[in-house]
Scaffold this motif. Structure first.
Motif, PDB file in Angstrom:
ATOM      1  N   ARG A  59       0.833  -1.212   0.000  1.00 18.77           N
ATOM      2  CA  ARG A  59       0.000   0.000   0.000  1.00 18.77           C
ATOM      3  C   ARG A  59       0.868   1.264   0.000  1.00 18.77           C
ATOM      4  O   ARG A  59       0.510   2.279  -0.601  1.00 18.77           O
ATOM      5  CB  ARG A  59      -0.961  -0.007   1.189  1.00 18.77           C
ATOM      6  CG  ARG A  59      -2.002   1.111   1.089  1.00 18.77           C
ATOM      7  CD  ARG A  59      -3.054   1.017   2.157  1.00 18.77           C
ATOM      8  NE  ARG A  59      -2.488   1.218   3.482  1.00 18.77           N
ATOM      9  CZ  ARG A  59      -3.155   1.011   4.620  1.00 18.77           C
ATOM     10  NH1 ARG A  59      -4.416   0.598   4.583  1.00 18.77           N
ATOM     11  NH2 ARG A  59      -2.575   1.209   5.782  1.00 18.77           N
ATOM     12  N   LYS A 158      -2.358   6.969   1.100  1.00 15.98           N
ATOM     13  CA  LYS A 158      -2.243   7.451   2.478  1.00 15.98           C
ATOM     14  C   LYS A 158      -1.257   8.616   2.489  1.00 15.98           C
ATOM     15  O   LYS A 158      -0.080   8.464   2.823  1.00 15.98           O
ATOM     16  CB  LYS A 158      -1.772   6.284   3.369  1.00 15.98           C
ATOM     17  CG  LYS A 158      -2.560   6.177   4.652  1.00 15.98           C
ATOM     18  CD  LYS A 158      -2.356   4.869   5.338  1.00 15.98           C
ATOM     19  CE  LYS A 158      -2.445   4.970   6.852  1.00 15.98           C
ATOM     20  NZ  LYS A 158      -3.465   5.829   7.413  1.00 15.98           N
ATOM     21  N   TYR A 163      -4.488  14.280   5.554  1.00 15.46           N
ATOM     22  CA  TYR A 163      -5.022  14.051   6.899  1.00 15.46           C
ATOM     23  C   TYR A 163      -5.529  15.323   7.573  1.00 15.46           C
ATOM     24  O   TYR A 163      -6.166  15.257   8.625  1.00 15.46           O
ATOM     25  CB  TYR A 163      -4.026  13.257   7.761  1.00 15.46           C
ATOM     26  CG  TYR A 163      -4.228  11.777   7.483  1.00 15.46           C
ATOM     27  CD1 TYR A 163      -5.060  11.007   8.286  1.00 15.46           C
ATOM     28  CD2 TYR A 163      -3.700  11.195   6.343  1.00 15.46           C
ATOM     29  CE1 TYR A 163      -5.322   9.681   7.992  1.00 15.46           C
ATOM     30  CE2 TYR A 163      -3.957   9.869   6.034  1.00 15.46           C
ATOM     31  CZ  TYR A 163      -4.763   9.120   6.855  1.00 15.46           C
ATOM     32  OH  TYR A 163      -5.041   7.812   6.551  1.00 15.46           O
ATOM     33  N   GLU A 192     -16.145   6.659   5.722  1.00 16.89           N
ATOM     34  CA  GLU A 192     -15.372   6.027   6.787  1.00 16.89           C
ATOM     35  C   GLU A 192     -15.265   6.996   7.948  1.00 16.89           C
ATOM     36  O   GLU A 192     -15.877   8.064   7.933  1.00 16.89           O
ATOM     37  CB  GLU A 192     -13.994   5.627   6.262  1.00 16.89           C
ATOM     38  CG  GLU A 192     -13.196   6.800   5.701  1.00 16.89           C
ATOM     39  CD  GLU A 192     -11.855   6.404   5.094  1.00 16.89           C
ATOM     40  OE1 GLU A 192     -11.349   5.320   5.383  1.00 16.89           O
ATOM     41  OE2 GLU A 192     -11.311   7.225   4.327  1.00 16.89           O
ATOM     42  N   ILE A 219      -6.391  -2.312   5.609  1.00 15.20           N
ATOM     43  CA  ILE A 219      -5.897  -3.686   5.658  1.00 15.20           C
ATOM     44  C   ILE A 219      -6.719  -4.506   6.661  1.00 15.20           C
ATOM     45  O   ILE A 219      -6.972  -5.690   6.446  1.00 15.20           O
ATOM     46  CB  ILE A 219      -4.382  -3.661   5.943  1.00 15.20           C
ATOM     47  CG1 ILE A 219      -3.704  -3.191   4.643  1.00 15.20           C
ATOM     48  CG2 ILE A 219      -3.859  -5.016   6.403  1.00 15.20           C
ATOM     49  CD1 ILE A 219      -2.316  -2.707   4.760  1.00 15.20           C
ATOM     50  N   ASN A 220      -7.193  -3.869   7.698  1.00 15.88           N
ATOM     51  CA  ASN A 220      -8.064  -4.585   8.646  1.00 15.88           C
ATOM     52  C   ASN A 220      -9.477  -4.737   8.092  1.00 15.88           C
ATOM     53  O   ASN A 220     -10.179  -5.695   8.429  1.00 15.88           O
ATOM     54  CB  ASN A 220      -8.055  -3.875  10.001  1.00 15.88           C
ATOM     55  CG  ASN A 220      -6.666  -3.908  10.584  1.00 15.88           C
ATOM     56  OD1 ASN A 220      -6.240  -4.903  11.141  1.00 15.88           O
ATOM     57  ND2 ASN A 220      -5.925  -2.822  10.378  1.00 15.88           N
ATOM     58  N   THR A 256      -5.890  -0.359  12.079  1.00 17.36           N
ATOM     59  CA  THR A 256      -4.724  -0.784  12.854  1.00 17.36           C
ATOM     60  C   THR A 256      -4.769  -0.177  14.258  1.00 17.36           C
ATOM     61  O   THR A 256      -4.503  -0.858  15.245  1.00 17.36           O
ATOM     62  CB  THR A 256      -3.431  -0.343  12.126  1.00 17.36           C
ATOM     63  OG1 THR A 256      -3.420  -0.987  10.856  1.00 17.36           O
ATOM     64  CG2 THR A 256      -2.188  -0.708  12.905  1.00 17.36           C
TER      65      THR A 256
HETATM   66  N1  PMP Z   1      -9.274   4.920   6.935  1.00 17.84           N
HETATM   67  C1  PMP Z   1      -8.368   5.872   7.222  1.00 17.84           C
HETATM   68  C2  PMP Z   1      -8.612   7.259   6.728  1.00 17.84           C
HETATM   69  C3  PMP Z   1      -7.227   5.561   7.973  1.00 17.84           C
HETATM   70  O1  PMP Z   1      -6.324   6.502   8.249  1.00 17.84           O
HETATM   71  C4  PMP Z   1      -7.054   4.238   8.444  1.00 17.84           C
HETATM   72  C5  PMP Z   1      -5.856   3.893   9.297  1.00 17.84           C
HETATM   73  N2  PMP Z   1      -4.755   3.539   8.518  1.00 17.84           N
HETATM   74  C6  PMP Z   1      -8.009   3.273   8.105  1.00 17.84           C
HETATM   75  C7  PMP Z   1      -9.110   3.638   7.349  1.00 17.84           C
HETATM   76  C8  PMP Z   1      -7.817   1.827   8.487  1.00 17.84           C
HETATM   77  O2  PMP Z   1      -6.801   1.274   7.688  1.00 17.84           O
HETATM   78  P1  PMP Z   1      -5.923   0.020   8.197  1.00 17.84           P
HETATM   79  O3  PMP Z   1      -6.882  -1.047   8.517  1.00 17.84           O
HETATM   80  O4  PMP Z   1      -5.056  -0.298   7.045  1.00 17.84           O
HETATM   81  O5  PMP Z   1      -5.181   0.497   9.392  1.00 17.84           O
END
Ligand code: PMP
Length: 304
Positions: A59, A158, A163, A192, A219-220, A256
């Motif tokens: 990723r 990401k 952010y 989300e 990823i989760n 995560t």
């Molecule tokens: N959405 C956003 C905007 C995030 O920052 C995260 C955290 N990384 C997630 C979803 C969850 O992603 P992951 O399961 O890969 O941590």
């Protein structure tokens, strides 16, 4: 976020945390031009294991590709990335679980708003694995801020600078007395949270916004979809209306730094009976155990 553990990987080796500093004139600082990922490391005595490290690395590479960072992939093979993770956790020797944040920073000074051909560096640091949302039933509020669309700053990458969107929503939610925010897209569909993916349950069906709904492809989130399928739960990825959350039997989030965490209230409405539902509870247990050891899917990498 907790403080970084003392040894930080920065540029080409481990340095004391306070020496891992970027110039104020880099694009990383000026424009938020960095991409990152955070992966969990489970610690059991001298045994340390990372969860889905190959997916986190992939990723990171994809985030670079999307925003045009072209120096990372050639310089950083997966094996080299893993060797830095091993070096980092060995040096810090954490006593309990940590999160590791790996960031690719554009390290050119004042090249203007462009990215291709720019030099990058990798940083990696560990910090105590403290979840960013309550684990025993969180209260969410729909944000008045909307999720950045794919045609502005893609959520599937990401990107650090993106952010700010999450900060706006999360701060407003906290100021209003909630634990986190729900982002909608421009058309009013559910995306989300500020840093976690969202799921709802209706009957025996698990529903989550699909990856073209301006979400991070968490990823989760992928992990839960796999585990739910294996448990015989019907899984649907599709557009979700906000009001579907109001009538859901269960709502929960994944990430995560969120784990699998139940939601008990959305916009002042109680979800289900106001406690963690059975599907959340079952998947939460499966997820927690996969984080520690997983022979079936090959999700766990030993860090020595
Ligand atoms: N959405 C956003 C905007 C995030 O920052 C995260 C955290 N990384 C997630 C979803 C969850 O992603 P992951 O399961 O890969 O941590």
């Amino acid at each position: 976020m907790a403080e970084p553990h003392p040894h930080v990987y920065y540029r080409d080796g481990l340095v004391p945390a306070k020496e891992a500093t970027l110039s104020v004139a880099t694009s990383a600082v000026l424009y938020g031009l960095s991409v990152y990922t955070v992966f969990p490391v489970h610690v059991d005595g001298a045994t340390r294991t990372a969860f889905r490290l190959a997916d986190h690395y992939r990723r990171l590479v994809e985030s670079c590709r999307i925003i045009g960072i072209d120096s990372f992939e050639g310089e950083w093979s997966f094996d080299r990335f893993v060797s830095v993770a091993v070096e980092l956790v060995s040096a810090n020797a954490p006593a309990s679980d940590v999160y590791v944040r790996a960031t690719v920073h554009v390290d050119e000074s004042i090249p203007g708003t462009r990215v291709r051909g720019c030099r990058t560096i990798l940083s990696m640091f560990a910090y105590d694995a403290v979840p960013i949302v309550p684990q025993d039933g969180m209260r969410l509020k729909t944000s008045t801020w909307r999720r950045i669309p794919d045609f502005a700053i893609p959520s599937r990458a990401k990107v650090n600078g993106a952010y700010v969107n999450s900060v706006l929503a999360k701060q407003d939610a906290i100021d209003a007395g909630y634990d986190d925010a729900i982002f909608l897209d421009g058309a009013g569909h559910v995306c989300e949270l500020s840093a976690a993916n969202i799921f709802l349950v209706r009957g025996r069906t698990l529903i989550t916004p699909d990856v073209s709904c301006d979400i991070l492809d968490g990823i989760n989130r992928r992990t839960l979809l796999t585990l739910a399928g294996e448990d015989g739960i019907r899984v649907v990825e599709r557009t979700v209306d906000l009001t579907e959350l109001y009538i859901a039997d269960e709502v929960f989030v994944t990430g995560t730094s969120a784990n699998v965490a139940p939601v008990v209230e959305v916009d002042g409405r109680i979800v289900g009976d106001g406690t963690q539902g059975p599907i959340c509870e079952a998947l939460r247990k499966r997820h927690a155990s996969a984080l520690r050891s997983d022979e079936l899917h090959g999700w766990v990498t030993s860090l020595g």
